[in-house]
Write a protein that holds these residues in place. Structure first.
Motif, PDB file in Angstrom:
ATOM      1  N   UNK A   1      72.965  43.849  -4.256  1.00 18.87           N
ATOM      2  CA  UNK A   1      72.710  43.837  -3.478  1.00 18.87           C
ATOM      3  C   UNK A   1      71.744  44.018  -1.770  1.00 18.87           C
ATOM      4  N   UNK A   2      71.581  43.285  -0.917  1.00 16.31           N
ATOM      5  CA  UNK A   2      70.604  43.639  -0.016  1.00 16.31           C
ATOM      6  C   UNK A   2      71.679  44.275   1.624  1.00 16.31           C
ATOM      7  N   UNK A   3      71.069  45.466   1.586  1.00 10.95           N
ATOM      8  CA  UNK A   3      71.333  45.558   3.406  1.00 10.95           C
ATOM      9  C   UNK A   3      70.446  44.782   4.436  1.00 10.95           C
ATOM     10  N   UNK A   4      70.245  44.489   5.130  1.00 11.51           N
ATOM     11  CA  UNK A   4      69.919  44.257   6.222  1.00 11.51           C
ATOM     12  C   UNK A   4      70.293  44.730   7.553  1.00 11.51           C
ATOM     13  N   UNK A   5      68.835  44.777   8.151  1.00 10.78           N
ATOM     14  CA  UNK A   5      68.999  45.840   9.121  1.00 10.78           C
ATOM     15  C   UNK A   5      67.974  45.861  10.316  1.00 10.78           C
ATOM     16  N   UNK A   6      68.862  44.914  11.625  1.00 13.72           N
ATOM     17  CA  UNK A   6      67.522  45.044  12.589  1.00 13.72           C
ATOM     18  C   UNK A   6      67.376  45.767  13.401  1.00 13.72           C
ATOM     19  N   UNK A   7      66.055  45.300  14.063  1.00 12.72           N
ATOM     20  CA  UNK A   7      65.916  45.731  15.702  1.00 12.72           C
ATOM     21  C   UNK A   7      64.597  45.113  16.525  1.00 12.72           C
ATOM     22  N   UNK A   8      65.044  46.600  17.445  1.00 13.38           N
ATOM     23  CA  UNK A   8      63.472  45.483  18.244  1.00 13.38           C
ATOM     24  C   UNK A   8      64.141  44.230  19.513  1.00 13.38           C
ATOM     25  N   UNK A   9      65.208  43.734  19.768  1.00 13.78           N
ATOM     26  CA  UNK A   9      65.948  43.373  20.681  1.00 13.78           C
ATOM     27  C   UNK A   9      66.103  43.820  22.100  1.00 13.78           C
ATOM     28  N   UNK A  10      65.876  43.535  23.302  1.00 11.92           N
ATOM     29  CA  UNK A  10      66.013  44.476  24.268  1.00 11.92           C
ATOM     30  C   UNK A  10      66.281  43.029  25.324  1.00 11.92           C
ATOM     31  N   UNK A  11      66.105  43.497  26.755  1.00 11.49           N
ATOM     32  CA  UNK A  11      65.577  43.196  27.996  1.00 11.49           C
ATOM     33  C   UNK A  11      64.817  42.410  28.366  1.00 11.49           C
ATOM     34  N   UNK A  12      64.081  41.294  28.135  1.00 11.06           N
ATOM     35  CA  UNK A  12      62.554  40.556  28.884  1.00 11.06           C
ATOM     36  C   UNK A  12      62.889  40.043  30.297  1.00 11.06           C
ATOM     37  N   UNK A  13      62.036  39.654  30.425  1.00 10.66           N
ATOM     38  CA  UNK A  13      61.320  39.198  32.171  1.00 10.66           C
ATOM     39  C   UNK A  13      61.342  37.606  30.931  1.00 10.66           C
ATOM     40  N   UNK A  14      61.611  36.307  31.723  1.00  2.41           N
ATOM     41  CA  UNK A  14      60.862  34.964  30.825  1.00  2.41           C
ATOM     42  C   UNK A  14      59.528  34.988  31.035  1.00  2.41           C
ATOM     43  N   UNK A  15      58.668  34.532  29.803  1.00  2.00           N
ATOM     44  CA  UNK A  15      57.948  34.383  29.820  1.00  2.00           C
ATOM     45  C   UNK A  15      57.067  36.095  29.412  1.00  2.00           C
ATOM     46  N   UNK A  16      58.034  36.415  28.818  1.00  2.00           N
ATOM     47  CA  UNK A  16      57.169  37.306  27.957  1.00  2.00           C
ATOM     48  C   UNK A  16      57.533  37.265  26.624  1.00  2.00           C
ATOM     49  N   UNK A  17      57.439  38.701  25.779  1.00  2.00           N
ATOM     50  CA  UNK A  17      57.497  38.835  24.250  1.00  2.00           C
ATOM     51  C   UNK A  17      58.140  39.768  24.083  1.00  2.00           C
ATOM     52  N   UNK A  18      58.730  39.715  22.629  1.00  2.27           N
ATOM     53  CA  UNK A  18      59.605  41.193  21.947  1.00  2.27           C
ATOM     54  C   UNK A  18      59.293  40.293  20.494  1.00  2.27           C
ATOM     55  N   UNK A  19      59.227  41.519  20.046  1.00  5.32           N
ATOM     56  CA  UNK A  19      59.122  41.714  18.437  1.00  5.32           C
ATOM     57  C   UNK A  19      60.080  42.106  17.742  1.00  5.32           C
ATOM     58  N   UNK A  20      61.197  41.358  16.837  1.00  5.04           N
ATOM     59  CA  UNK A  20      62.429  41.622  16.096  1.00  5.04           C
ATOM     60  C   UNK A  20      61.739  41.893  15.007  1.00  5.04           C
ATOM     61  N   UNK A  21      62.371  43.156  13.614  1.00  6.10           N
ATOM     62  CA  UNK A  21      61.808  43.692  12.801  1.00  6.10           C
ATOM     63  C   UNK A  21      63.565  43.787  12.165  1.00  6.10           C
ATOM     64  N   UNK A  22      63.123  43.094  10.716  1.00  2.64           N
ATOM     65  CA  UNK A  22      64.354  43.508   9.826  1.00  2.64           C
ATOM     66  C   UNK A  22      64.036  44.133   8.550  1.00  2.64           C
ATOM     67  N   UNK A  23      64.585  45.073   8.140  1.00  3.06           N
ATOM     68  CA  UNK A  23      64.205  46.088   7.128  1.00  3.06           C
ATOM     69  C   UNK A  23      65.419  45.645   5.757  1.00  3.06           C
ATOM     70  N   UNK A  24      64.562  45.487   4.809  1.00  2.30           N
ATOM     71  CA  UNK A  24      65.784  45.215   3.794  1.00  2.30           C
ATOM     72  C   UNK A  24      65.798  45.639   3.090  1.00  2.30           C
ATOM     73  N   UNK A  25      67.636  46.604   2.552  1.00  4.57           N
ATOM     74  CA  UNK A  25      67.278  47.619   1.322  1.00  4.57           C
ATOM     75  C   UNK A  25      67.053  46.324  -0.348  1.00  4.57           C
ATOM     76  N   UNK A  26      67.126  47.439  -1.466  1.00  6.47           N
ATOM     77  CA  UNK A  26      67.326  47.000  -2.529  1.00  6.47           C
ATOM     78  C   UNK A  26      66.072  46.047  -3.293  1.00  6.47           C
TER      79      UNK A  26
END
Length: 128
Positions: A1-26
């Motif tokens: 069994x694997x559990x996945x949790x995402x983070x890092x989303x949000x509101x950004x203006x066009x042309x900007x950057x975001x970094x999403x992360x996914x942490x996994x158990x197991x």
């Protein structure tokens, strides 16, 4: 069994950057290929990027190629999606997923079939 949790989303203006992360158990994280998918309101879930179990192979949808980068750290059980030059059409809920079946080639990695574990998603909103 694997559990996945995402983070890092949000509101950004066009042309900007975001970094999403996914942490996994197991303890078997390093044996899974990992993918990022997204789903905009009223649309089907679509492939964004994927990475092989070793990190040696990466795959991208044409719409994000050259702007997004997927990476993984098997020692930390994490997979990341660096998103640059964001556009309003990138607005969606982003999901990470683990593919437990053997996979080879772009067609396999982009298919939802075989991704047996999914996170809850993180919202990305890009304003114009």
């Amino acid at each position: 069994q694997v559990q996945l949790v995402e983070s890092g989303g949000g509101l950004v203006q066009a042309g900007g950057s975001l970094r999403l992360s996914c942490a996994a158990s197991g303890r078997t994280f390093s044996s899974y290929a990992m993918g990022w998918f997204r789903q905009a309101p009223g649309k089907e879930r679509e492939f964004v990027a994927a990475i092989s179990w070793s990190g040696g192979s990466t795959y991208y949808a044409d719409s994000v190629k050259g702007r997004f980068t997927i990476s993984r750290d098997n020692a930390k059980n994490t997979v990341a999606l660096q998103m640059n030059s964001l556009k309003p059409e990138d607005t969606a809920v982003y999901y990470c997923a683990a593919k437990t079946d053997y996979c080879s080639g772009y067609g396999c990695y982009r298919a939802l079939v075989g991704y047996h574990y999914w996170g809850q998603g993180t919202q990305v909103t890009v304003s114009s």
